[in-house]
Enzyme design. Structure first.
Site, PDB file in Angstrom:
ATOM      1  N   THR A   1      39.618  47.270  41.278  1.00  0.00           N
ATOM      2  CA  THR A   1      40.602  47.154  42.358  1.00  0.00           C
ATOM      3  C   THR A   1      40.054  47.561  43.715  1.00  0.00           C
ATOM      4  OG1 THR A   1      42.428  47.509  40.840  1.00  0.00           O
ATOM      5  CG2 THR A   1      42.867  47.992  43.139  1.00  0.00           C
TER       6      THR A   1
ATOM      7  N   ASP B   1      36.811  42.328  37.000  1.00  0.00           N
ATOM      8  CA  ASP B   1      37.929  43.187  36.628  1.00  0.00           C
ATOM      9  C   ASP B   1      37.436  43.906  35.372  1.00  0.00           C
ATOM     10  OD1 ASP B   1      41.394  42.988  36.703  1.00  0.00           O
ATOM     11  OD2 ASP B   1      40.360  43.958  35.040  1.00  0.00           O
ATOM     12  N   SER B   2      37.644  45.218  35.307  1.00  0.00           N
ATOM     13  CA  SER B   2      36.992  45.968  34.225  1.00  0.00           C
ATOM     14  C   SER B   2      37.523  45.627  32.840  1.00  0.00           C
ATOM     15  CB  SER B   2      37.074  47.472  34.479  1.00  0.00           C
ATOM     16  OG  SER B   2      38.362  47.955  34.212  1.00  0.00           O
ATOM     17  N   SER B   3      38.611  44.869  32.750  1.00  0.00           N
ATOM     18  CA  SER B   3      39.061  44.412  31.428  1.00  0.00           C
ATOM     19  C   SER B   3      38.014  43.479  30.806  1.00  0.00           C
ATOM     20  CB  SER B   3      40.401  43.679  31.528  1.00  0.00           C
ATOM     21  OG  SER B   3      41.361  44.575  31.997  1.00  0.00           O
TER      22      SER B   3
ATOM     23  N   GLN C   1      46.284  60.663  17.584  1.00  0.00           N
ATOM     24  CA  GLN C   1      47.061  59.907  18.573  1.00  0.00           C
ATOM     25  C   GLN C   1      47.544  60.816  19.706  1.00  0.00           C
ATOM     26  OE1 GLN C   1      50.158  57.599  16.666  1.00  0.00           O
ATOM     27  NE2 GLN C   1      48.721  56.749  15.192  1.00  0.00           N
ATOM     28  N   CYS C   2      47.511  62.141  19.498  1.00  0.00           N
ATOM     29  CA  CYS C   2      47.906  63.078  20.565  1.00  0.00           C
ATOM     30  C   CYS C   2      46.752  63.196  21.547  1.00  0.00           C
ATOM     31  CB  CYS C   2      48.155  64.478  20.014  1.00  0.00           C
ATOM     32  SG  CYS C   2      49.396  64.570  18.750  1.00  0.00           S
TER      33      CYS C   2
ATOM     34  N   ASP D   1      40.777  50.384  34.527  1.00  0.00           N
ATOM     35  CA  ASP D   1      41.322  50.070  33.195  1.00  0.00           C
ATOM     36  C   ASP D   1      40.409  50.505  32.055  1.00  0.00           C
ATOM     37  OD1 ASP D   1      43.508  49.044  34.439  1.00  0.00           O
ATOM     38  OD2 ASP D   1      43.011  46.935  34.097  1.00  0.00           O
TER      39      ASP D   1
HETATM   40  N1  ASP Z   1      42.416  45.756  36.597  1.00  0.00           N
HETATM   41  C1  ASP Z   1      41.648  46.645  37.442  1.00  0.00           C
HETATM   42  C2  ASP Z   1      40.307  46.910  36.763  1.00  0.00           C
HETATM   43  O1  ASP Z   1      40.246  47.706  35.872  1.00  0.00           O
HETATM   44  C3  ASP Z   1      42.401  47.913  37.655  1.00  0.00           C
HETATM   45  C4  ASP Z   1      41.725  48.904  38.561  1.00  0.00           C
HETATM   46  O2  ASP Z   1      40.631  48.765  39.030  1.00  0.00           O
HETATM   47  O3  ASP Z   1      42.362  49.937  38.842  1.00  0.00           O
HETATM   48  O4  ASP Z   1      39.339  46.297  37.123  1.00  0.00           O
END
Ligand code: ASP
Length: 354
Positions: A28, A71-73, A290-291, A104
């Site tokens: 972002t 985008d890091s996804s 999961q905690c 992300d």
């Molecule tokens: N979707 C963006 C990413 O991870 C979100 C971010 O950068 O905050 O690339």
């Protein structure tokens, strides 16, 4: 990969003796809105234009940019190998490194790099932002400037000699934090390990927490290979056939089992048999809670005692992000199941407490 390398010209007449390499992967911070109003990655030039302060910090700043910011996804093991290779190539030339990364999957990447960079003696600081740098109330410049300051502090004796995440006034150990917030600015938390520093008027380091007694003498970079893993999060009413289907996947090497509370799982016959027979087939299980706070204590309850007996390895207080990347690292480095299991249950980069 063909990287773009740019040196940011300094306003100061005197040449600085502190140098930092920024590695821009996307996220972002450097994004802009396209015609349809969607945020898309943009090249690093936009960041330099929005941040004239970079020129007046008294630092030698060089930027290496991914040819296609992402985008890091979309981050992959290849990206991690490339990131590690860049740090290896320029390790001697810079005092520290700042990795600009989308939030992300930032905790995964910081964890992965913490394992890949063995014997690190310099700061590698991951940061990003919740708003693009061009947005009026953006958190980008505060995060980037503080990350640069931390990465350039100390020159030959830096206080930080590990992979960290700097975000919203706090510095965290990279393999201890996770993204917990997608709207507010405090996007990261480290529930089981204290912050390594806090930025106020000064940057106050927590020297006790920074203690790095796991650091090997020699700096060495390890590559990752694609490892066939499954992350199985338990839930009440989980379908036995579905679990078995995942565990029977051809080539499966390891499983991060996200269990309830302090590492508990159902004690139904079918469930126990599925885990036991997968272990018999050589699949390694790593038990992570999961905690987000607290730890796995296998054997505290009957609902975890049999996991220990079956050979499931306790992840203690590790995060799922660090658990997955630790498995990717250990499977890439070792071939012997016993060796992988031993290191999995042992702290190797400060990622869990015994
Ligand atoms: N979707 C963006 C990413 O991870 C979100 C971010 O950068 O905050 O690339």
């Amino acid at each position: 990969m063909n990287y773009r390398i740019v040196k940011i010209p300094s306003d100061k007449e005197q040449k600085s003796s502190h140098s930092v390499l920024i590695i821009y992967t996307g996220g972002t911070m450097g994004m802009a809105y396209d015609q349809s109003g969607t945020l898309v990655p943009f090249n690093f030039g936009g960041i330099i234009n929005e941040m004239p302060a970079l020129r007046s910090m008294g630092l030698e700043i060089t930027v290496v940019s991914f040819p296609e910011p992402i985008d890091s996804s979309n981050i992959t093991i290849d990206h991690w190998n490339n990131l590690a290779a860049i740090i290896e190539k320029y390790y001697d030339a810079f005092n520290g490194f700042v990795v600009l990364h989308g939030t992300d999957t930032l905790a995964y990447s910081a964890s992965a790099l913490s394992f890949m960079l063995e014997g690190l003696k310099k700061p590698v600081i991951f940061t990003g932002s919740q708003l693009p740098i061009g947005a009026v109330r953006s958190d980008a410049s505060q995060n980037l400037i503080a990350a640069l300051q931390i990465a350039s502090t100390g020159k030959d004796q830096p206080p930080v000699k590990e992979v960290c995440v700097y975000f919203d006034y706090f510095l965290y150990r990279g393999n201890r934090c996770k993204k917990v917030e997608s709207v507010h600015f405090d996007a990261f938390k480290s529930e089981n390990y204290p912050p390594l520093a806090e930025a106020g008027i000064n940057i106050e380091y927590n020297h006790t927490a920074l203690h790095t007694d796991w650091v090997a003498d020699k700096f060495r970079v390890h590559k990752l290979r694609p490892v066939h893993l499954a992350l199985i999060k338990l839930f009440p009413g989980m379908d036995q056939a579905q679990l078995e289907h995942v565990l029977q996947a051809p080539g499966l090497e390891g499983v991060v089992l996200e269990t309830f509370g302090s590492g508990n799982a159902p004690t139904t016959d079918g469930f126990i048999q599925s885990i036991e027979s997968a272990i018999d087939r050589g699949i390694i299980f790593f038990n992570v809670s999961q905690c987000s706070g607290g730890r796995v204590i296998q054997g505290r309850y009957k609902t975890s005692r049999y996991l220990k007996q079956a050979g499931v390895i306790s992840g203690l207080d590790i995060t799922p992000e660090a658990a997955i990347t630790k498995m990717q690292f250990l499977f890439s480095k070792y071939h012997n199941t016993a060796q992988i299991s031993t290191y999995l249950g042992t702290q190797i980069r400060g990622e869990m407490s015994h």
